[in-house]
Design an enzyme around this catalytic site. Structure first.
Site, mmCIF file in Angstrom:
data_model
loop_
_atom_site.group_PDB
_atom_site.id
_atom_site.type_symbol
_atom_site.label_atom_id
_atom_site.label_comp_id
_atom_site.label_asym_id
_atom_site.label_seq_id
_atom_site.Cartn_x
_atom_site.Cartn_y
_atom_site.Cartn_z
ATOM 1 N N GLU A 42 10.557 4.272 17.693
ATOM 2 C CA GLU A 42 10.429 3.224 16.677
ATOM 3 C C GLU A 42 11.100 1.921 17.111
ATOM 4 O O GLU A 42 11.336 1.031 16.288
ATOM 5 C CB GLU A 42 11.008 3.716 15.356
ATOM 6 C CG GLU A 42 10.340 4.967 14.826
ATOM 7 C CD GLU A 42 9.121 4.706 13.951
ATOM 8 O OE1 GLU A 42 9.149 3.761 13.152
ATOM 9 O OE2 GLU A 42 8.129 5.455 14.078
ATOM 10 N N ALA A 100 0.807 -1.217 0.000
ATOM 11 C CA ALA A 100 0.000 0.000 0.000
ATOM 12 C C ALA A 100 0.840 1.266 0.000
ATOM 13 O O ALA A 100 0.290 2.358 -0.126
ATOM 14 C CB ALA A 100 -0.938 0.007 1.214
ATOM 15 N N GLY A 101 2.156 1.165 0.156
ATOM 16 C CA GLY A 101 3.012 2.347 0.110
ATOM 17 C C GLY A 101 2.733 3.332 1.215
ATOM 18 O O GLY A 101 2.707 4.542 0.998
ATOM 19 N N CYS A 155 15.015 -6.337 9.913
ATOM 20 C CA CYS A 155 13.706 -5.789 10.267
ATOM 21 C C CYS A 155 12.774 -6.871 10.813
ATOM 22 O O CYS A 155 11.880 -6.589 11.608
ATOM 23 C CB CYS A 155 13.045 -5.153 9.039
ATOM 24 S SG CYS A 155 13.653 -3.512 8.631
ATOM 25 N N HIS A 158 15.350 4.203 9.585
ATOM 26 C CA HIS A 158 15.770 3.654 10.880
ATOM 27 C C HIS A 158 17.279 3.435 10.857
ATOM 28 O O HIS A 158 17.864 3.177 9.799
ATOM 29 C CB HIS A 158 15.095 2.303 11.177
ATOM 30 C CG HIS A 158 13.623 2.398 11.392
ATOM 31 N ND1 HIS A 158 12.726 1.501 10.847
ATOM 32 C CD2 HIS A 158 12.876 3.269 12.117
ATOM 33 C CE1 HIS A 158 11.498 1.817 11.214
ATOM 34 N NE2 HIS A 158 11.568 2.897 11.973
#
Length: 459
Positions: A184, A29-30, A382, A259
């Site tokens: 985050e 979905a970007g 990730c 990140h």
């Protein structure tokens, strides 16, 4: 089994990588501003089944190689309660259909499978480094983006279900959901040490200061604040002598380094980093070197990759630094890289000339295919949350979360039963997808013996 570098045979402390299972609604979905891969692949048709199986294959490969490997369940998606909070009414199917018709962008957000990237789930401090001798967990508030801000409540519930024994584990609330404390998670945190069971030092990377100004990126937002990193360290009772706070280079963030784990990775005494990772490279490395030597007696081993060898653009497109750096019993290290690194000539050359042939413990590079994740901007690092646990803490885990051959086979079969092999954005409003997802999650909590984790299971 893989253990820390070092010679203390009696130390059974291990780093356990808890990978997130990819959810049934994995899509492109970007949604993530500043994540170039996510934006570049917006609108593509995804393959949730392949994504989940790729993630499981990586877990199994590391388990088979002797590394301690855990599994974390995904979030409940679509998040119908999030839609109801935004004014959509009726039963679940009506809410879903209404959102698909009136607010497709919001629907995409509440269907995001971004919890697969568990490096953002929380920040962890091992018991060795915490003032009260317990393992500490703080779920990241992920307030920088709506789709990820939906995760912390369920993340906290999952972590508390698995790490339930209060004698060994301490859980904190996520930081206040405000730009001042934008957090985050472990993607901006690296622990360096000699042995896992000995004291270590903690590198917290941040993108901006909420108070006091200073350099900041101009193109993309900085997602981690200094104030958030300091607050988590205080929550966990980490001594100031074990802390280094370093600012990311604003130009790196503007190049797509959203990140710190997109530009640096550390384990044991080794820090592999790009020369543009930190605003003050020399000061950061000096502080890490001094504090690591003081805390552990271990010399820092910085492995610097200059921009002339790997450009920022190539670092971001291949996720060279978003690789897993794993310690082996013989003191050497293995770097698990995404397949995109092998496909890029300059990155592949740097891996061999600077790392494998360089004066550092990295003696092996392993390539893993995680393309379904990479297209959304998430590499091998990730996909995992690192938790350092001693033997007693591992024995205190609840549920069936440590991967073995039997659990792997059950999870593969579960994916093949419940996951679609094709998902377009217009499919997110399909009520059948909602029913498929809830059925899958209900079965998963039974397989993993974690009880009623999800809102639909809790009445």
């Amino acid at each position: 089994m893989s253990a820390s570098s070092g010679t203390a045979a009696q130390d059974t402390t291990q780093e356990v990588n808890f990978d997130g299972l990819v959810g049934t609604t994995h899509n492109y979905a970007g949604l993530a501003q500043g994540n170039i891969a996510s934006s570049r692949h917006e609108g593509l048709i995804s393959n949730p089944r392949e994504a989940a199986l790729q993630g499981l294959a990586k877990m199994k490969a590391l388990h088979d190689a002797g590394y301690a490997q855990g599994v974390l369940p995904p979030q409940q998606r679509p998040d119908i309660e999030a839609l109801r909070r935004l004014g959509f009414v009726g039963n679940a199917e009506r809410v879903l259909t209404q959102a698909a018709h009136e607010a497709p962008q919001i629907l995409r957000a509440v269907c995001s499978a971004s919890s697969m990237w568990t490096a953002n789930a929380a920040t962890i401090t091992p018991s060795t480094d915490a003032a009260d001798g317990r393992v500490h967990f703080t779920p990241a508030n992920l307030q920088s983006s709506y789709h990820r801000s939906l995760e912390p409540e369920t993340t906290g519930r999952i972590l508390q279900a698995i790490f339930a024994n209060e004698h060994y584990f301490a859980h904190h609330q996520a930081l206040p959901t405000t730009p001042v404390f934008s957090d985050e998670g472990a993607a901006n945190h690296t622990r360096l040490c000699g042995r896992y069971g000995a004291p270590g030092m903690h590198l917290y990377a941040y993108g901006r200061r909420a108070f006091g100004g200073g350099p900041a990126p101009q193109r993309y937002p900085a997602r981690q604040t200094l104030e958030a990193s300091q607050a988590v360290a205080r929550q966990h009772g980490v001594d100031n002598g074990q802390l280094v706070f370093a600012q990311q280079h604003p130009e790196a963030i503007d190049a797509g380094v959203f990140h710190n784990d997109v530009i640096a990775v550390g384990n044991g005494p080794v820090l592999l980093y790009h020369e543009r990772a930190f605003l003050d490279e020399e000061g950061t490395i000096d502080a890490l070197r001094d504090k690591l030597a003081t805390v552990s007696g271990e010399p820092l081993i910085p492995v610097r990759v200059p921009e002339e060898a790997v450009s920022l653009e190539d670092a971001v497109s291949t996720y060279l630094f978003n690789s897993q750096l794993l310690s082996n019993p013989d003191g050497n290290m293995t770097l698990v890289v995404p397949g995109e690194c092998q496909e890029n000539e300059s990155v592949w050359h740097a891996l061999h000339s600077l790392l494998l042939d360089g004066p550092n413990p990295i003696g092996e590079v392993v390539v893993r295919d995680v393309k379904q994740s990479m297209r959304n901007g998430g590499g091998p690092a990730c996909l995992r949350l690192r938790v350092v646990l001693n033997e007693a803490e591992r024995d205190a885990l609840s549920g069936r979360v440590l991967l073995d051959d039997a659990l792997y086979e059950e999870l593969v079969a579960w994916v093949n039963r419940h996951y679609r092999d094709r998902l377009a954005l217009e499919d997110l409003g399909d009520p059948l997808l909602l029913r498929e997802s809830l059925t899958a999650l209900d079965e998963l909590t039974g397989i993993m013996r974690l009880g009623a984790l999800y809102p639909f299971q809790r009445g």
